[in-house]
Design a protein around this motif. Structure first.
Motif, PDB file in Angstrom:
ATOM      1  N   THR A 228       0.811  -1.163  -0.019  1.00  0.00           N
ATOM      2  CA  THR A 228       0.076   0.036   0.062  1.00  0.00           C
ATOM      3  C   THR A 228       0.891   1.580   0.096  1.00  0.00           C
ATOM      4  N   ASN A 229       2.177   1.116   0.324  1.00  0.00           N
ATOM      5  CA  ASN A 229       3.101   2.167   0.271  1.00  0.00           C
ATOM      6  C   ASN A 229       3.913   2.174  -0.760  1.00  0.00           C
ATOM      7  N   PRO A 230       3.782   2.545  -1.863  1.00  0.00           N
ATOM      8  CA  PRO A 230       4.827   2.377  -3.041  1.00  0.00           C
ATOM      9  C   PRO A 230       5.976   3.226  -3.005  1.00  0.00           C
ATOM     10  N   LYS A 231       6.296   3.887  -1.804  1.00  0.00           N
ATOM     11  CA  LYS A 231       7.556   4.724  -1.845  1.00  0.00           C
ATOM     12  C   LYS A 231       8.644   4.045  -1.004  1.00  0.00           C
ATOM     13  N   SER A 232       8.143   2.836  -0.348  1.00  0.00           N
ATOM     14  CA  SER A 232       9.038   2.020   0.306  1.00  0.00           C
ATOM     15  C   SER A 232       9.087   0.599  -0.040  1.00  0.00           C
ATOM     16  N   PRO A 233      10.300  -0.233  -0.244  1.00  0.00           N
ATOM     17  CA  PRO A 233      10.152  -1.490  -0.293  1.00  0.00           C
ATOM     18  C   PRO A 233      10.049  -2.307   0.921  1.00  0.00           C
ATOM     19  N   LEU A 234      10.508  -1.624   2.223  1.00  0.00           N
ATOM     20  CA  LEU A 234      10.603  -2.297   3.435  1.00  0.00           C
ATOM     21  C   LEU A 234       9.009  -2.054   4.175  1.00  0.00           C
ATOM     22  N   LEU A 235       8.705  -3.077   5.073  1.00  0.00           N
ATOM     23  CA  LEU A 235       7.879  -2.771   6.002  1.00  0.00           C
ATOM     24  C   LEU A 235       8.508  -3.089   7.340  1.00  0.00           C
ATOM     25  N   TYR A 236       8.233  -2.219   8.351  1.00  0.00           N
ATOM     26  CA  TYR A 236       8.916  -2.338   9.862  1.00  0.00           C
ATOM     27  C   TYR A 236       7.652  -2.978  10.614  1.00  0.00           C
ATOM     28  N   VAL A 237       8.062  -3.984  11.293  1.00  0.00           N
ATOM     29  CA  VAL A 237       7.392  -4.649  12.637  1.00  0.00           C
ATOM     30  C   VAL A 237       7.968  -4.524  13.625  1.00  0.00           C
ATOM     31  N   VAL A 238       7.272  -3.445  14.482  1.00  0.00           N
ATOM     32  CA  VAL A 238       7.535  -3.055  15.915  1.00  0.00           C
ATOM     33  C   VAL A 238       6.840  -4.033  16.885  1.00  0.00           C
ATOM     34  N   ASP A 239       7.638  -4.823  17.530  1.00  0.00           N
ATOM     35  CA  ASP A 239       7.259  -5.507  18.851  1.00  0.00           C
ATOM     36  C   ASP A 239       7.650  -4.750  20.079  1.00  0.00           C
ATOM     37  N   THR A 240       6.641  -4.214  20.810  1.00  0.00           N
ATOM     38  CA  THR A 240       7.004  -3.277  21.876  1.00  0.00           C
ATOM     39  C   THR A 240       7.472  -4.067  23.185  1.00  0.00           C
ATOM     40  N   ARG A 241       7.531  -5.202  22.979  1.00  0.00           N
ATOM     41  CA  ARG A 241       7.942  -5.906  24.080  1.00  0.00           C
ATOM     42  C   ARG A 241       9.647  -6.207  24.223  1.00  0.00           C
ATOM     43  N   PRO A 242       9.932  -6.571  25.469  1.00  0.00           N
ATOM     44  CA  PRO A 242      11.476  -6.963  25.301  1.00  0.00           C
ATOM     45  C   PRO A 242      11.637  -8.375  24.679  1.00  0.00           C
ATOM     46  N   ARG A 243      12.719  -8.364  24.114  1.00  0.00           N
ATOM     47  CA  ARG A 243      13.090  -9.586  23.239  1.00  0.00           C
ATOM     48  C   ARG A 243      12.652 -10.940  24.043  1.00  0.00           C
ATOM     49  N   ILE A 244      13.152 -10.872  25.391  1.00  0.00           N
ATOM     50  CA  ILE A 244      13.358 -11.988  26.311  1.00  0.00           C
ATOM     51  C   ILE A 244      11.768 -12.380  26.449  1.00  0.00           C
ATOM     52  N   ASN A 245      10.915 -11.609  26.821  1.00  0.00           N
ATOM     53  CA  ASN A 245       9.400 -11.584  27.025  1.00  0.00           C
ATOM     54  C   ASN A 245       8.742 -12.185  25.639  1.00  0.00           C
ATOM     55  N   ALA A 246       9.258 -11.867  24.566  1.00  0.00           N
ATOM     56  CA  ALA A 246       8.596 -12.313  23.019  1.00  0.00           C
ATOM     57  C   ALA A 246       8.828 -13.963  23.254  1.00  0.00           C
ATOM     58  N   MET A 247      10.415 -14.082  23.449  1.00  0.00           N
ATOM     59  CA  MET A 247      10.795 -15.414  23.464  1.00  0.00           C
ATOM     60  C   MET A 247      10.032 -16.449  24.412  1.00  0.00           C
ATOM     61  N   VAL A 248       9.769 -16.165  25.376  1.00  0.00           N
ATOM     62  CA  VAL A 248       8.970 -16.584  26.356  1.00  0.00           C
ATOM     63  C   VAL A 248       7.653 -17.166  25.861  1.00  0.00           C
ATOM     64  N   ASN A 249       7.141 -16.110  25.405  1.00  0.00           N
ATOM     65  CA  ASN A 249       5.812 -16.383  24.480  1.00  0.00           C
ATOM     66  C   ASN A 249       5.741 -17.454  23.518  1.00  0.00           C
ATOM     67  N   LYS A 250       6.921 -17.543  23.136  1.00  0.00           N
ATOM     68  CA  LYS A 250       6.980 -18.679  21.918  1.00  0.00           C
ATOM     69  C   LYS A 250       6.673 -19.991  22.502  1.00  0.00           C
ATOM     70  N   ALA A 251       7.382 -20.045  23.654  1.00  0.00           N
ATOM     71  CA  ALA A 251       7.184 -21.386  24.381  1.00  0.00           C
ATOM     72  C   ALA A 251       5.664 -21.830  24.664  1.00  0.00           C
ATOM     73  N   GLN A 252       4.951 -20.609  24.692  1.00  0.00           N
ATOM     74  CA  GLN A 252       3.338 -20.969  25.059  1.00  0.00           C
ATOM     75  C   GLN A 252       2.729 -21.016  23.568  1.00  0.00           C
ATOM     76  N   GLY A 253       3.342 -20.872  22.493  1.00  0.00           N
ATOM     77  CA  GLY A 253       2.730 -21.006  21.306  1.00  0.00           C
ATOM     78  C   GLY A 253       2.384 -19.683  20.674  1.00  0.00           C
ATOM     79  N   LYS A 254       2.799 -18.970  21.120  1.00  0.00           N
ATOM     80  CA  LYS A 254       2.866 -17.510  20.750  1.00  0.00           C
ATOM     81  C   LYS A 254       3.816 -16.903  19.985  1.00  0.00           C
ATOM     82  N   GLY A 255       4.248 -15.692  20.582  1.00  0.00           N
ATOM     83  CA  GLY A 255       5.602 -15.247  19.936  1.00  0.00           C
ATOM     84  C   GLY A 255       5.577 -14.362  19.215  1.00  0.00           C
ATOM     85  N   TYR A 256       6.507 -14.275  18.117  1.00  0.00           N
ATOM     86  CA  TYR A 256       6.509 -13.094  17.082  1.00  0.00           C
ATOM     87  C   TYR A 256       6.846 -13.753  15.673  1.00  0.00           C
TER      88      TYR A 256
END
Length: 737
Positions: A228-256
């Motif tokens: 939808t944004n032809p001016k940029s070939p990239l899309l940023y995905v921002v996970d506002t959590r600390p990385r360690i918290n996101a990795m813990v959620n991976k073990a619960q079937g969620k994550g990033y």
């Protein structure tokens, strides 16, 4: 009322947190009603009203020689101690407050009983003010890249999302439904904000990816968002959590998201902690503020140890990163765990940095309605509106307001609203006086029919708009420059120490500037009216010269004080009035036939027109002669007389002089002002308003009337006046007419 065991207790002592020589404590009567706890000190003429919904905790301290102590902490950072002489009465009050402050049913909340009897709005006002669909239309949606989806019109796609969802135009229903199944709570990526350069901010919840799960539909949806944004070939995905918290959620079937499966996407992790850490951090900050004898070292150590300012900086840093990326033309998808706490904070703050509309009063209301209410922030759970799991409570919205205040400190001229506006919103979120911040999502609010059963907070804020105007506001169309350096992060004393009278300045600069702003505005309107009135009613001499010099020819540099402009206008009005009286006396001997002829002379004859206007035979009613009519809410509603002249410049001169005598040109100063005329103490951050007629300062109870102010051009509509001026201006014999 069944919870109230003892409705009244006398000889109760109110202990001050910071005792001084003049006030270490006060003694009065404690009242317990169905909605409020009220303490009345007749000696100091002081009343303290506390809504039961604001009470966070009640603690019964050990018995002392002076009685039983009850320590009460409130959600708006008020901490008070009552000393009750008898143990049984103290126990009854304690048990009653525990039950009244923790209702088990949502219908027991104050908003279902609030009647707004002394306000100037109805139950219909405010609810239809903001439309999410119209807000997206303001951004330019729908367009070639974004479409309005109807898949969630019955909340079938996601129960916590609004009906109105904007998604990529190229994404079909199969992709949208597949992505919703792959996201936590079915909160799929949807548009939150579209910038002018076509870069967008989208929000969602974490994917159910685990360690190796993938979803083709979700991958395609993010790719459609990128396109939808032809001016940029990239899309940023921002996970506002600390990385360690996101990795813990991976073990619960969620994550990033797994970078292997998502092409042309760059991931960024930020360290915003979860609600449990934030709840503990705020409690430590409150403990630092409640030190009995705080020293510089103990207070600073307590604030630093709480980590609150560090968390505020982390949220601001994430939001600034998002705003800069969007400004540079890169679209962003934001999520945390479930997408209703940290995601709401960063989306809305980044939008404020980017869009000047959200820095206005109406725009800020729209932002809250869109990013917090419509997209499902859990106000019931986070604010503890009803008795539930305390582990779900967290100061997420208060933290958002704190970050906005930090930005306001760096850009004091960029916001239309002031600090008091933010504090009032924070209070309304917790006291549940209005139904706006009730429930956890839009669907629940619709099921309870809150728009039919409760009042809207937006109606209240609009009715009191003049209290929230920032006199330094300058409209600007550019993106804000915000620094995240530690030196710019401040402790918000106005919120967390609001009720500590010993830590605030004697006079607030903001209150003084706001009063001067309104005072100067009223003087301008008054001068404009007098200029036009004099110009219209001056009689030309035979040689074509005017009898008096036009006011516009006054050289302001020759005037030693601004109010002399108005004084000269008044002198000229009186001279003109005397001349008119002489003209009327000279024509008094005219016979009745001549008077009838004069009344039908063509309007182009200026002399006869003046005779008709100032004739005592047919006086024209004053524009401020108002009818008072009681509506269903027993409010004083101003109804214009059907014979009222639309042009107030055609009033008789004696009426204008009489009206001008009511209006004071000088307004009372805030300096050394301690009490209202009713002897009510004017505490820091309490509402103090000038009467727009007499210019004196009153408390909110004594200035609960509104009416039009005469002799102003354009006429000042529905301005706050005291009760005496209300009677004089409306020609009413009673303020309750």
């Amino acid at each position: 009322m069944e919870y109230i065991r003892t409705p009244k207790v006398e000889n109760v002592r109110f202990l001050y947190r910071y005792p001084t020589v003049s006030n270490s404590s006060s003694t009065g009567t404690l009242y317990l009603t169905a909605t409020h706890l009220i303490f009345v000190d007749p000696g100091l003429k002081r009343e303290t009203w506390i809504l039961h919904s604001l009470i966070a905790s009640v603690e019964k301290l050990p018995i002392t020689t002076i009685g039983s102590q009850l320590l009460m902490r409130c959600k708006h950072f008020l901490c008070i101690t009552f000393v009750i002489p008898k143990e049984k009465e103290a126990h009854d009050i304690y048990q009653s407050l525990i039950q009244l402050s923790q209702p088990s049913r949502i219908e027991q909340l104050y908003c279902f009983h609030y009647t707004a009897s002394n306000e100037f709005f109805t139950i219909e006002n405010g609810w239809n003010k903001i439309s999410i669909e119209q807000e997206f239309q303001r951004m330019g949606c729908p367009n070639n890249n974004w479409k309005l989806s109807t898949l969630n019109k019955n909340y079938e796609l996601c129960k916590t999302y609004p009906r109105c969802l904007f998604l990529p135009n190229s994404a079909d229903d199969y992709i949208i439904r597949g992505s919703a199944k792959f996201r936590s709570k079915s909160r799929l990526p949807v548009l939150s904000y579209l910038y002018t350069n076509k870069a967008s901010i989208c929000r969602c919840a974490q994917p159910l990816s685990g360690f190796n799960a993938r979803c083709i539909e979700d991958e395609k949806l993010l790719d459609h968002i990128r396109r939808t944004n032809p001016k940029s070939p990239l899309l940023y995905v921002v996970d506002t959590r600390p990385r360690i918290n996101a990795m813990v959620n991976k073990a619960q079937g969620k994550g990033y998201e797994n970078e292997v499966y998502y092409e042309n996407i760059k991931f960024h992790f930020f360290g915003i902690e979860n609600i449990h850490v934030m709840r503990g951090s705020l409690q430590k900050l409150i403990d630092a503020c409640e030190l009995r004898t705080p020293s510089m070292n103990s207070f600073l150590t307590g604030v630093e140890g709480s980590g609150w300012l560090r968390h505020v900086k982390s949220i601001l840093e994430t939001s600034v990163f998002i705003a800069n990326a969007v400004h540079n033309g890169i679209s962003i998808v934001i999520h945390c765990s479930d997408g209703w706490d940290r995601t709401a904070q960063t989306c809305s703050i980044a939008s404020i940095i980017l869009d000047p509309f959200y820095r206005t009063i109406d725009g800020f209301q729209t932002l809250i309605e869109k990013d917090w209410l419509a997209f499902g922030h859990k106000f019931n759970d986070r604010c503890g509106h009803i008795n539930g799991d305390n582990r779900e409570m967290a100061p997420v919205f208060t933290q958002f307001l704190d970050v906005i205040w930090q930005i306001m400190q760096q850009n004091p001229c960029a916001f239309e609203f002031n600090e008091r506006f933010l504090i009032s919103i924070n209070d309304f979120v917790y006291n549940v006086q209005f139904g706006t911040f009730l429930c956890n999502c839009e669907r629940e609010r619709n099921e309870l029919r809150l728009s039919k059963r409760t009042f809207s907070v937006w109606a209240y804020l609009d009715a009191h708009r003049m209290e929230y105007i920032n006199p330094l506001y300058q409209q600007m169309d550019s993106m804000l420059t915000v620094s995240v350096a530690p030196q710019f992060i401040k402790f918000w004393r106005g919120l967390y120490n609001r009720f500590e009278t010993g830590v605030h300045p004697r006079d607030f600069l903001e209150d003084i500037l706001r009063a001067k702003y309104h005072h100067i505005d009223q003087l301008r309107k008054h001068i404009t009216f007098l200029e036009k009135y004099l110009e219209q009613h001056q009689k030309p001499k035979e040689n074509g010269q005017t009898k008096f010099r036009p006011l516009g020819s006054i050289d302001l540099d020759e005037i030693d004080r601004p109010l002399k402009v108005v004084e000269q206008c008044m002198q000229r009005l009186e001279m003109q009035h005397e001349q008119n009286l002489k003209d009327q006396l000279s024509n008094k001997n005219c016979n009745e036939l001549e008077m009838e002829k004069c009344s039908v002379v063509d309007d182009d004859d200026e002399t006869n027109e003046n005779n008709r206007i100032f004739s005592n035979q047919s006086p024209i009613p004053r524009p401020n002669s108002l009818k008072l009519e009681n509506n269903n809410n027993n409010q004083d509603v101003l109804i214009n007389d059907e014979h009222e002249p639309k042009d107030c410049l055609s009033l008789p001169m004696d009426q204008v002089i009489q009206d001008c005598s009511i209006i004071s040109l000088n307004w009372q100063s805030f300096q050394n002002l301690k009490n209202c005329t009713c002897s009510t103490p004017l505490e820091p951050y309490s509402t103090r308003l000038h009467c727009f007629a007499c210019g004196h300062i009153f408390c909110i109870r004594c200035i609960d009337k509104r009416c039009n102010i005469p002799c102003h051009e354009p006429i000042s509509l529905s301005k706050p006046v005291c009760r005496n001026c209300f009677i004089r201006l409306t020609k009413s014999n009673s303020i309750d007419a």
